[in-house]
Enzyme design. Sequence first.
Site, PDB file in Angstrom:
ATOM      1  N   ILE A   1     -12.579   7.610  -2.171  1.00  0.00           N
ATOM      2  CA  ILE A   1     -12.229   8.809  -1.450  1.00  0.00           C
ATOM      3  C   ILE A   1     -10.742   8.164  -0.959  1.00  0.00           C
ATOM      4  O   ILE A   1     -10.626   6.969  -0.636  1.00  0.00           O
ATOM      5  CB  ILE A   1     -13.030   8.707   0.114  1.00  0.00           C
ATOM      6  CG1 ILE A   1     -14.380   8.824  -0.156  1.00  0.00           C
ATOM      7  CG2 ILE A   1     -12.574   9.433   1.209  1.00  0.00           C
ATOM      8  CD1 ILE A   1     -15.538   8.696   1.026  1.00  0.00           C
TER       9      ILE A   1
ATOM     10  N   HIS B   1     -21.799  -1.222   2.702  1.00  0.00           N
ATOM     11  CA  HIS B   1     -21.732  -1.618   1.301  1.00  0.00           C
ATOM     12  C   HIS B   1     -22.985  -2.703   1.265  1.00  0.00           C
ATOM     13  O   HIS B   1     -23.326  -3.377   1.874  1.00  0.00           O
ATOM     14  CB  HIS B   1     -20.650  -2.612   1.120  1.00  0.00           C
ATOM     15  CG  HIS B   1     -20.357  -2.966  -0.355  1.00  0.00           C
ATOM     16  ND1 HIS B   1     -20.004  -2.160  -1.434  1.00  0.00           N
ATOM     17  CD2 HIS B   1     -20.320  -4.195  -0.990  1.00  0.00           C
ATOM     18  CE1 HIS B   1     -20.118  -3.056  -2.621  1.00  0.00           C
ATOM     19  NE2 HIS B   1     -20.261  -4.394  -2.195  1.00  0.00           N
TER      20      HIS B   1
ATOM     21  N   GLY C   1      24.110 -16.160 -13.139  1.00  0.00           N
ATOM     22  CA  GLY C   1      22.832 -16.692 -13.304  1.00  0.00           C
ATOM     23  C   GLY C   1      22.023 -17.054 -11.930  1.00  0.00           C
ATOM     24  O   GLY C   1      21.080 -17.710 -12.245  1.00  0.00           O
TER      25      GLY C   1
ATOM     26  N   ARG D   1      11.883 -11.617  -8.869  1.00  0.00           N
ATOM     27  CA  ARG D   1      10.756 -10.821  -9.197  1.00  0.00           C
ATOM     28  C   ARG D   1       9.573 -11.716  -9.516  1.00  0.00           C
ATOM     29  O   ARG D   1       9.354 -12.531 -10.241  1.00  0.00           O
ATOM     30  CB  ARG D   1      11.029 -10.244 -10.949  1.00  0.00           C
ATOM     31  CG  ARG D   1       9.955  -9.528 -11.597  1.00  0.00           C
ATOM     32  CD  ARG D   1      10.428  -9.014 -12.841  1.00  0.00           C
ATOM     33  NE  ARG D   1      11.484  -8.157 -13.028  1.00  0.00           N
ATOM     34  CZ  ARG D   1      12.242  -8.051 -14.005  1.00  0.00           C
ATOM     35  NH1 ARG D   1      12.126  -8.582 -15.080  1.00  0.00           N
ATOM     36  NH2 ARG D   1      13.446  -7.364 -13.966  1.00  0.00           N
TER      37      ARG D   1
ATOM     38  N   ARG E   1      -7.848  -0.008  -1.048  1.00  0.00           N
ATOM     39  CA  ARG E   1      -8.562  -1.058  -2.039  1.00  0.00           C
ATOM     40  C   ARG E   1     -10.033  -0.800  -1.685  1.00  0.00           C
ATOM     41  O   ARG E   1     -10.561  -1.065  -0.619  1.00  0.00           O
ATOM     42  CB  ARG E   1      -8.052  -2.213  -1.921  1.00  0.00           C
ATOM     43  CG  ARG E   1      -6.813  -2.451  -2.623  1.00  0.00           C
ATOM     44  CD  ARG E   1      -6.268  -3.780  -2.702  1.00  0.00           C
ATOM     45  NE  ARG E   1      -7.274  -4.824  -3.392  1.00  0.00           N
ATOM     46  CZ  ARG E   1      -7.311  -5.907  -3.237  1.00  0.00           C
ATOM     47  NH1 ARG E   1      -6.641  -6.722  -2.386  1.00  0.00           N
ATOM     48  NH2 ARG E   1      -8.325  -6.911  -3.787  1.00  0.00           N
TER      49      ARG E   1
ATOM     50  N   ASP F   1     -13.809  -1.536  -0.859  1.00  0.00           N
ATOM     51  CA  ASP F   1     -14.739  -2.664  -0.308  1.00  0.00           C
ATOM     52  C   ASP F   1     -13.756  -3.798   0.237  1.00  0.00           C
ATOM     53  O   ASP F   1     -14.185  -4.802   0.392  1.00  0.00           O
ATOM     54  CB  ASP F   1     -15.564  -3.086  -1.495  1.00  0.00           C
ATOM     55  CG  ASP F   1     -16.367  -2.102  -1.908  1.00  0.00           C
ATOM     56  OD1 ASP F   1     -16.599  -1.307  -1.392  1.00  0.00           O
ATOM     57  OD2 ASP F   1     -16.530  -2.087  -3.136  1.00  0.00           O
TER      58      ASP F   1
ATOM     59  N   THR G   1       4.831  -3.809 -17.733  1.00  0.00           N
ATOM     60  CA  THR G   1       6.047  -4.857 -17.654  1.00  0.00           C
ATOM     61  C   THR G   1       6.316  -5.017 -16.148  1.00  0.00           C
ATOM     62  O   THR G   1       6.112  -3.976 -15.372  1.00  0.00           O
ATOM     63  CB  THR G   1       7.162  -4.072 -18.437  1.00  0.00           C
ATOM     64  OG1 THR G   1       8.394  -5.100 -18.251  1.00  0.00           O
ATOM     65  CG2 THR G   1       7.617  -2.967 -18.057  1.00  0.00           C
TER      66      THR G   1
ATOM     67  N   ILE H   1      25.034 -14.560 -16.818  1.00  0.00           N
ATOM     68  CA  ILE H   1      25.294 -13.283 -16.325  1.00  0.00           C
ATOM     69  C   ILE H   1      25.238 -13.126 -14.934  1.00  0.00           C
ATOM     70  O   ILE H   1      24.368 -13.454 -14.162  1.00  0.00           O
ATOM     71  CB  ILE H   1      24.238 -12.218 -17.005  1.00  0.00           C
ATOM     72  CG1 ILE H   1      23.982 -12.523 -18.499  1.00  0.00           C
ATOM     73  CG2 ILE H   1      24.872 -10.767 -16.812  1.00  0.00           C
ATOM     74  CD1 ILE H   1      25.406 -12.544 -19.324  1.00  0.00           C
TER      75      ILE H   1
ATOM     76  N   GLU I   1       8.971  -5.217 -15.124  1.00  0.00           N
ATOM     77  CA  GLU I   1      10.147  -4.366 -15.031  1.00  0.00           C
ATOM     78  C   GLU I   1       9.904  -3.014 -14.342  1.00  0.00           C
ATOM     79  O   GLU I   1      10.816  -2.327 -13.764  1.00  0.00           O
ATOM     80  CB  GLU I   1      10.935  -3.992 -16.418  1.00  0.00           C
ATOM     81  CG  GLU I   1      11.501  -5.078 -17.316  1.00  0.00           C
ATOM     82  CD  GLU I   1      12.864  -5.106 -16.842  1.00  0.00           C
ATOM     83  OE1 GLU I   1      13.537  -4.202 -16.429  1.00  0.00           O
ATOM     84  OE2 GLU I   1      13.636  -6.139 -17.042  1.00  0.00           O
TER      85      GLU I   1
ATOM     86  N   TYR J   1      24.401  -1.226 -16.810  1.00  0.00           N
ATOM     87  CA  TYR J   1      23.307  -2.411 -16.785  1.00  0.00           C
ATOM     88  C   TYR J   1      23.381  -2.440 -15.250  1.00  0.00           C
ATOM     89  O   TYR J   1      24.302  -2.585 -14.373  1.00  0.00           O
ATOM     90  CB  TYR J   1      23.798  -3.448 -17.278  1.00  0.00           C
ATOM     91  CG  TYR J   1      22.630  -4.641 -17.292  1.00  0.00           C
ATOM     92  CD1 TYR J   1      21.415  -4.506 -18.003  1.00  0.00           C
ATOM     93  CD2 TYR J   1      22.712  -5.534 -16.519  1.00  0.00           C
ATOM     94  CE1 TYR J   1      20.394  -5.257 -17.961  1.00  0.00           C
ATOM     95  CE2 TYR J   1      21.749  -6.579 -16.043  1.00  0.00           C
ATOM     96  CZ  TYR J   1      20.655  -6.460 -16.954  1.00  0.00           C
ATOM     97  OH  TYR J   1      19.514  -7.350 -16.986  1.00  0.00           O
TER      98      TYR J   1
ATOM     99  N   ARG K   1     -19.249  -2.001  -7.882  1.00  0.00           N
ATOM    100  CA  ARG K   1     -20.465  -1.367  -8.038  1.00  0.00           C
ATOM    101  C   ARG K   1     -21.872  -2.054  -8.229  1.00  0.00           C
ATOM    102  O   ARG K   1     -21.511  -3.346  -8.721  1.00  0.00           O
ATOM    103  CB  ARG K   1     -20.276  -0.422  -9.543  1.00  0.00           C
ATOM    104  CG  ARG K   1     -19.044   0.392  -9.193  1.00  0.00           C
ATOM    105  CD  ARG K   1     -19.009   1.492 -10.392  1.00  0.00           C
ATOM    106  NE  ARG K   1     -17.933   2.424 -10.281  1.00  0.00           N
ATOM    107  CZ  ARG K   1     -17.658   3.407 -11.197  1.00  0.00           C
ATOM    108  NH1 ARG K   1     -18.263   3.550 -12.033  1.00  0.00           N
ATOM    109  NH2 ARG K   1     -16.976   4.212 -10.971  1.00  0.00           N
TER     110      ARG K   1
END
EC number: 2.1.2.13
Length: 660
Positions: A88, A104, A531, A619, A138, A140, A432, A528, A434, A613, A114
């Site tokens: 639901i 439950h 870093g 991450r 989520r 249960d 990914t 880059i 990303e 870029y 289930r």
Amino acid sequence: MKTVVFAYHDMGCLGIEALLAAGYEISAIFTHTDNPGEKAFYGSVAHLAAERDIPVYAPDNVNHPLWVERIAQLSPEVIFSFYYRHLICDEIFQLAPAGAFNLHGSLLPKYRGRAPLNWVLVNGETETGVTLHRMVKRADAGAIVAQLRVAIAPDDIAITLHHKLCHAARQLLEQTLPAIKHGNILEIAQRENEATCFGRRTPDDSFLEWHKPASVLHNMVRAVADPWPGAFSYVGNQKFTVWSSRVHPHASKAQPGSVISVAPLLIACGDGALEIVTGQAGDGITMQGSQLAQMLGLVQGSRLNSQPACTARRRTRVLILGVNGFIGNHLTERLLREDHYEVYGLDIGSDAISRFLNHPHFHFVEGDISIHSEWIEYHVKKCDVVLPLVAIATPIEYTRNPLRVFELDFEENLRIIRYCVKYRKRIIFPSTSEVYGMCSDKYFDEDHSNLIVGPVNKPRWIYSVSKQLLDRVIWAYGEKEGLQFTLFLPFNWMGPRLDNLNAARIGSSRAITQLILNLVEGSPIKLIDGGKQKRCFTDIRDGIEALYHIIENAGNRCDGEIINIGNPENEASIEELGEMLLASFEKHPLRHHFPPFAGFRVVESSCYYGKGYQDVEHRKPSIRNAHRCLDWEPKIDMQETIDETLDFFLRTVDLTDKPS
């Protein structure tokens, strides 16, 4: 107190009766139409609603905006769900000021998902229970309002345990519903580290595999005894069902599946023996074991099969598109280590998989997915599991060749996804990390984190949004057309065979391979934008083990799931990665063959990647879904991965022209 109820089965009926007894006003009941293929041994919510003069509905999709609006018009103060079979949506939960509560059939957080009634018996548990919990997005996972424990006796079968759970549920609701009505409840958050989750069961899940211990097979029989479909085996091509059994600690040297005796009907197992007390041949009638043996033509020494003879040895067929790639070749190695997989692969090269080409269970065709569409469609139809691993996944290509990234990563993969829908094949799709883009959450969560990307004039995001849109398409096919799928999100997997040094020479590789090339050639390591960007690096062996568990899909726990696969403990900046790699390089026994270290050089991202870029500062994955669905956690330290990756690449270098 006005309520709207979602209910089905006996639990639905007793939940409705308990609400009425507690003085709740039920404005409407939502239920399901009965499945004609399912043995309906339970009470009818629809009949009960009609008898109690309560409006009742059975929509195909209760989450449709039209139904959400109708429920809103009922102005429920609280919502209850008693064994309603569909998820639901949040919009419905939010209509009730007091919230929504679900009943439950387990002791949460154990046995989310289930069929907990059947799973606890399959797993030989001695205790279960019922839980009333607050409903959240989520399934249960909401806070526990009340629980009642139920002992599982050794002679309990599914139906007797069902009756026990119904009795416990009635008691629990009688005690708890008045407190909810008066706003006087204590809620306890579930312990996520203790959570387990199980998927739906189908009749085919109840094969009796005789190499397993007799106790395990007996539990299977208990879990699906009448009125459930029953555990079954075969004599040749004749299927028979086992309705009741007993475990015998019979010490026998007979092969598992051999008939030890016919009166009683005793079958050798991997450990001990199983007596078939009652059973049924084909669609016939139930009879006691010795009569069943006679009906099936069994004698002492006969062999039973867990499935028909014509399919008993068939391996699971796995189609890997992009089999020569980093993930593809390592996954092939892991699958072929087992004896129950047949791997079919397509790629434009074979250098990384040359070690498998003579393996009897590995079948390879060299080709391009944009050209070999007929071969791909045929093999999607032929195979059981499909992994489309083909993609351009190196950042410099996102700005250098954005249209090619879109054509390959999105358009070609969409065609494969549609083949899986057409032939009803399971797809395990590599999303990914990303897709999270510039998300600011401390941990990137599959179910809650926002996916944030830059403006259209930054082509760097074309890979991210191509993958994200495919994820959404797959999810929609799962919801609307029953596609069996799992999405997995690798977080910076690295190890041997990640790209190659030739690809690094043109800038088309991942970070560690590029850094190794700099060390091999004696050129400066380019950082880059300094870093400082942080990533969580994951050893390929850890990643592949998680992916292997997704393919195995124990208890269908991975169906419809999105799973991050990464190592949050292995977080390091690109600069720190370079420093660790340099330290390993300086200690390597082949170090003297290579030029002196040329130092670090800071460069702007626009100079390296080109216009358009954008980078991401950090991450880090949440791996709760991986814990829950796979019982998996990463184990390998980043330094070990760096050492092994460096060693692999250094040993691929032609050293004849290198200084000594």
